[in-house]
Design an enzyme around this catalytic site. Structure first.
Site, PDB file in Angstrom:
ATOM      1  N   TYR A   1      -2.123   0.112  10.493  1.00 32.33           N
ATOM      2  CA  TYR A   1      -2.010  -0.271   9.069  1.00 32.33           C
ATOM      3  C   TYR A   1      -0.648   0.159   8.527  1.00 32.33           C
ATOM      4  CZ  TYR A   1      -3.712  -0.958   4.225  1.00 32.33           C
ATOM      5  OH  TYR A   1      -3.890  -1.382   2.918  1.00 32.33           O
TER       6      TYR A   1
ATOM      7  N   SER B   1       0.874  -1.183   0.000  1.00 30.18           N
ATOM      8  CA  SER B   1       0.000   0.000   0.000  1.00 30.18           C
ATOM      9  C   SER B   1       0.900   1.219   0.000  1.00 30.18           C
ATOM     10  CB  SER B   1      -0.850   0.005   1.276  1.00 30.18           C
ATOM     11  OG  SER B   1      -1.536   1.238   1.402  1.00 30.18           O
TER      12      SER B   1
HETATM   13  N1  LIG Z   1      -8.608  -0.700  -1.432  1.00 33.69           N
HETATM   14  C1  LIG Z   1      -7.586   0.123  -1.198  1.00 33.69           C
HETATM   15  O1  LIG Z   1      -7.749   1.361  -1.147  1.00 33.69           O
HETATM   16  C2  LIG Z   1      -6.192  -0.436  -1.024  1.00 33.69           C
HETATM   17  C3  LIG Z   1      -5.131   0.459  -1.124  1.00 33.69           C
HETATM   18  C4  LIG Z   1      -3.831  -0.005  -0.962  1.00 33.69           C
HETATM   19  C5  LIG Z   1      -3.597  -1.332  -0.702  1.00 33.69           C
HETATM   20  N2  LIG Z   1      -4.648  -2.195  -0.587  1.00 33.69           N
HETATM   21  C6  LIG Z   1      -4.313  -3.598  -0.287  1.00 33.69           C
HETATM   22  O2  LIG Z   1      -4.742  -4.394  -1.387  1.00 33.69           O
HETATM   23  C7  LIG Z   1      -5.089  -5.696  -0.934  1.00 33.69           C
HETATM   24  C8  LIG Z   1      -6.484  -6.040  -1.422  1.00 33.69           C
HETATM   25  O3  LIG Z   1      -7.366  -5.016  -1.001  1.00 33.69           O
HETATM   26  P1  LIG Z   1      -8.880  -4.885  -1.526  1.00 33.69           P
HETATM   27  O4  LIG Z   1      -9.175  -3.432  -1.593  1.00 33.69           O
HETATM   28  O5  LIG Z   1      -9.095  -5.736  -2.714  1.00 33.69           O
HETATM   29  O6  LIG Z   1      -9.650  -5.422  -0.235  1.00 33.69           O
HETATM   30  P2  LIG Z   1     -10.786  -6.531  -0.014  1.00 33.69           P
HETATM   31  O7  LIG Z   1     -11.774  -6.485  -1.112  1.00 33.69           O
HETATM   32  O8  LIG Z   1     -11.222  -6.343   1.400  1.00 33.69           O
HETATM   33  O9  LIG Z   1      -9.968  -7.897  -0.164  1.00 33.69           O
HETATM   34  C9  LIG Z   1      -9.245  -8.497   0.862  1.00 33.69           C
HETATM   35  C10 LIG Z   1      -9.101  -9.968   0.519  1.00 33.69           C
HETATM   36  O10 LIG Z   1      -8.294 -10.596   1.538  1.00 33.69           O
HETATM   37  C11 LIG Z   1      -8.908 -11.805   1.905  1.00 33.69           C
HETATM   38  N3  LIG Z   1      -8.549 -12.159   3.281  1.00 33.69           N
HETATM   39  C12 LIG Z   1      -8.713 -11.400   4.390  1.00 33.69           C
HETATM   40  N4  LIG Z   1      -8.318 -12.093   5.469  1.00 33.69           N
HETATM   41  C13 LIG Z   1      -7.909 -13.312   5.031  1.00 33.69           C
HETATM   42  C14 LIG Z   1      -7.412 -14.472   5.663  1.00 33.69           C
HETATM   43  N5  LIG Z   1      -7.261 -14.529   7.008  1.00 33.69           N
HETATM   44  N6  LIG Z   1      -7.086 -15.547   4.923  1.00 33.69           N
HETATM   45  C15 LIG Z   1      -7.255 -15.511   3.570  1.00 33.69           C
HETATM   46  N7  LIG Z   1      -7.717 -14.447   2.903  1.00 33.69           N
HETATM   47  C16 LIG Z   1      -8.046 -13.353   3.629  1.00 33.69           C
HETATM   48  C17 LIG Z   1     -10.403 -11.547   1.754  1.00 33.69           C
HETATM   49  O11 LIG Z   1     -11.108 -12.753   1.486  1.00 33.69           O
HETATM   50  P3  LIG Z   1     -11.959 -13.595   2.566  1.00 33.69           P
HETATM   51  O12 LIG Z   1     -12.643 -12.608   3.460  1.00 33.69           O
HETATM   52  O13 LIG Z   1     -12.886 -14.397   1.700  1.00 33.69           O
HETATM   53  O14 LIG Z   1     -10.943 -14.446   3.250  1.00 33.69           O
HETATM   54  C18 LIG Z   1     -10.428 -10.696   0.496  1.00 33.69           C
HETATM   55  O15 LIG Z   1     -10.482 -11.518  -0.663  1.00 33.69           O
HETATM   56  C19 LIG Z   1      -4.915  -5.679   0.588  1.00 33.69           C
HETATM   57  O16 LIG Z   1      -3.642  -6.190   0.920  1.00 33.69           O
HETATM   58  C20 LIG Z   1      -4.999  -4.192   0.925  1.00 33.69           C
HETATM   59  O17 LIG Z   1      -4.329  -3.888   2.135  1.00 33.69           O
HETATM   60  C21 LIG Z   1      -5.936  -1.786  -0.754  1.00 33.69           C
END
Ligand SMILES: NC(=O)c1ccc[n+]([C@@H]2O[C@H](COP(=O)([O-])OP(=O)(O)OC[C@H]3O[C@@H](n4cnc5c(N)ncnc54)[C@H](OP(=O)(O)O)[C@@H]3O)[C@@H](O)[C@H]2O)c1
Length: 257
Positions: free
Chosen positions: A149, A136
């Site tokens: 975070y 991130s």
């Molecule tokens: N959205 C943003 O603004 C943003 C910005 C920068 C970085 N990121 C990073 O990008 C990545 C994806 O983010 P996103 O926005 O796509 O978020 P999201 O839609 O909340 O996706 C998170 C994913 O992680 C999985 N997950 C969570 N806990 C888990 C566990 N214990 N075991 C296995 N899987 C797990 C969830 O699936 P289940 O719940 O089905 O397990 C879900 O598929 C993350 O690392 C986040 O920190 C996001």
């Protein structure tokens, strides 16, 4: 041999990455905890899936055994992760911090360590294996309320730097993509523990936050570069976001017009 394992594939950036990799003809194993979401994605894209909670060592060992017995892996996309809360350091919650360290740091190390022998085994002459991690902008820039975070994502960034040094001399690329604001359905909703109004306000009037597809396009481009080209760190933000804590709201306008 080409085959990608994508974690956090049940929503957001992970699901978009699975879709695009499949469109580009990659065999993909999609990993997350929610089987219903993974099954839908598998039916839509032809990806395989595996249900695992990556914070549990026994689930990661089961994932490793499954990957080994079903054809191996050339490309690991460590995407599972997330944020909880926007509390100050003073008022931070141990439980929230523990959750963020578990999924954003410890799980990434555990999965990477478990799959490394299989990644090595996949390398063909002239080729390379890949470990691409979604960190991130919070891995690089601190902001108020970001405490847990920031600390977790800074930690995973440092770990990737160490890993790249430790893998020196091997044909394995250690890649990091550091997104800014991405409008995915669940990230902010989870951060604010289901408070949809707070989650919506993050993106309110922000002209064109990144989409999951924008990030997926960049991830797949990083993976599909020639194997000697390593995009060690890619920072990707919407134009409206100058840094982690400075986001323009309202229409973007050229000065003087
Ligand atoms: N959205 C943003 O603004 C943003 C910005 C920068 C970085 N990121 C990073 O990008 C990545 C994806 O983010 P996103 O926005 O796509 O978020 P999201 O839609 O909340 O996706 C998170 C994913 O992680 C999985 N997950 C969570 N806990 C888990 C566990 N214990 N075991 C296995 N899987 C797990 C969830 O699936 P289940 O719940 O089905 O397990 C879900 O598929 C993350 O690392 C986040 O920190 C996001």
């Amino acid at each position: 041999m080409k085959r990608a394992v994508v974690t956090g594939a049940s929503s957001g950036i992970g699901a978009a990455t699975v879709r695009l990799l499949r469109q580009h003809g990659w065999p993909v194993l999609a990993v997350a905890r929610r089987e219903d979401k993974l099954r839908e994605l598998a039916e839509e894209t032809g990806a395989e899936y595996f249900v695992a909670d990556l914070t549990k060592p026994e689930d990661v060992e089961a994932l490793r055994a499954h990957v080994e017995s079903t054809g191996g892996v050339s490309t690991l996309v460590n995407n599972a992760g997330g944020a909880l809360g926007l509390d100050s350091v003073e008022n931070g919650s141990d439980d929230d911090w523990r959750w963020m360290f578990e999924i954003n740091v410890l799980a990434v190390r555990r999965v990477t360590s478990a799959l490394l022998p299989l990644l090595r085994a996949s390398v063909e002459p002239g080729g390379a294996a890949d470990i691409l991690t979604v960190s991130s902008i919070a891995a690089h820039i601190s902001y108020e309320g970001g405490g847990g975070y920031n600390a977790a994502k800074f930690a995973v960034h440092s770990m990737l730097d160490v890993l790249r040094l430790e893998l020196s001399g091997e044909p394995i690329r250690v890649l990091e993509i550091a997104p800014g604001m991405v409008k995915t359905e669940e990230f902010s909703l989870n951060r604010f523990k289901g408070d949809a109004a707070k989650a919506d306000s993050v993106y309110q009037n922000v002209p064109d936050p990144l989409s999951a597809e924008d990030v997926a396009t960049t991830i797949v481009s990083m993976l599909e570069l020639p194997p000697h080209v390593s995009l060690d760190l890619v920072v990707i933000k919407p134009v409206a976001q100058s840094t982690a804590y400075k986001v323009a709201r309202g229409e973007l306008k050229v000065k003087g017009q």
